[in-house]
Design an enzyme around this catalytic site. Structure first.
Site, mmCIF file in Angstrom:
data_model
loop_
_atom_site.group_PDB
_atom_site.id
_atom_site.type_symbol
_atom_site.label_atom_id
_atom_site.label_comp_id
_atom_site.label_asym_id
_atom_site.label_seq_id
_atom_site.Cartn_x
_atom_site.Cartn_y
_atom_site.Cartn_z
ATOM 1 N N CYS A 91 0.868 -1.173 0.000
ATOM 2 C CA CYS A 91 0.000 0.000 0.000
ATOM 3 C C CYS A 91 0.911 1.230 0.000
ATOM 4 O O CYS A 91 2.110 1.101 -0.240
ATOM 5 C CB CYS A 91 -0.982 -0.009 1.168
ATOM 6 S SG CYS A 91 -0.245 0.170 2.806
ATOM 7 N N CYS A 165 -1.772 1.826 -4.304
ATOM 8 C CA CYS A 165 -0.467 2.457 -4.551
ATOM 9 C C CYS A 165 -0.181 2.620 -6.040
ATOM 10 O O CYS A 165 0.955 2.851 -6.437
ATOM 11 C CB CYS A 165 0.653 1.668 -3.875
ATOM 12 S SG CYS A 165 0.764 -0.045 -4.372
ATOM 13 N N CYS A 169 4.642 -0.622 -8.366
ATOM 14 C CA CYS A 169 5.269 -1.932 -8.359
ATOM 15 C C CYS A 169 5.816 -2.304 -9.739
ATOM 16 O O CYS A 169 5.132 -2.140 -10.753
ATOM 17 C CB CYS A 169 4.240 -2.976 -7.910
ATOM 18 S SG CYS A 169 4.891 -4.630 -7.784
#
Length: 217
Positions: A91, A165, A169
């Protein structure tokens, strides 16, 4: 005179980190060079120091963080075994949703899974209301701390679960990516945090079933 008084304080973390480097270098003999281990230890310390409000025990936390990152790196390179599925929860602050999800999956899964969590912009501490809500269900987050998202833990994961988020990633082929839409518990009252916790618990139970159910051919 003041510069001389400050010198021992500056040397103390370095001495502890050098000792941690020696211990981890011995553990990873034949896997990583001492130089790689040293870089991971000092980078981990610097990353945590940027967000830490209180620096007490920071060197110890940096050692734990570096050790976990080195394990993840070894796993991603095939130099360490992966006996169970690796799940990474992400997150923004690694202070609420991802911490709760990781703790719930570790609690429910036991030795059937290995869990990590991280934040795209970690804060200095876990949300105290989150800690309280998790204590209510018998899960202690006292030893946990927010950690920055690093490429090595993503590379080691089999499943990456993102919660608010965005595109922080790195995308690796062959991994399973999930995006769980949940309200951010930051600044919310306890009843709302409990609702997020229970929602996560339902999702975690389902994920655990999927990860541990044999696939029939």
């Amino acid at each position: 005179m003041s510069e001389h008084r400050a010198q021992p304080e500056l040397l103390m973390p370095q001495a502890v980190l050098s000792h941690t480097t020696a211990e981890l270098s011995a553990k990873y003999t034949g896997v990583f060079s001492p130089q790689t281990v040293e870089r991971y230890v000092f980078e981990s310390y610097a990353a945590l120091r940027r967000t830490a409000k209180i620096h007490t025990h920071l060197t110890s936390l940096a050692g734990r963080f570096a050790a976990d990152r080195l394990t993840a790196l070894a796993q991603s390179q095939g130099a360490a075994p992966k006996d169970v599925p690796e799940v990474l929860f992400i997150c923004v602050h690694n202070a609420g949703r991802s911490q709760m999800a990781a703790a719930l999956l570790a609690h429910r899964g036991g030795r059937l899974v290995h869990v990590r969590s991280a934040g795209s912009a970690p804060t200095h501490e876990i949300n105290p209301t989150v800690v309280q809500a998790m204590t209510e269900v018998g899960i202690d987050l006292g030893a946990e701390f927010p950690k920055p998202l690093t490429d090595d833990v993503v590379a080691a994961a089999d499943v990456v679960v993102s919660m608010g988020c965005g595109d922080a990633c790195t995308i690796y082929p062959g991994k399973r990516y999930l995006d769980w839409e949940l309200d951010d518990p930051d600044g919310q009252p306890l009843d709302e945090v409990r609702r997020v916790r229970d929602d996560l618990d339902t999702r975690v139970r389902q994920l655990l079933t999927e990860l541990t159910t044999p696939v029939l051919s």
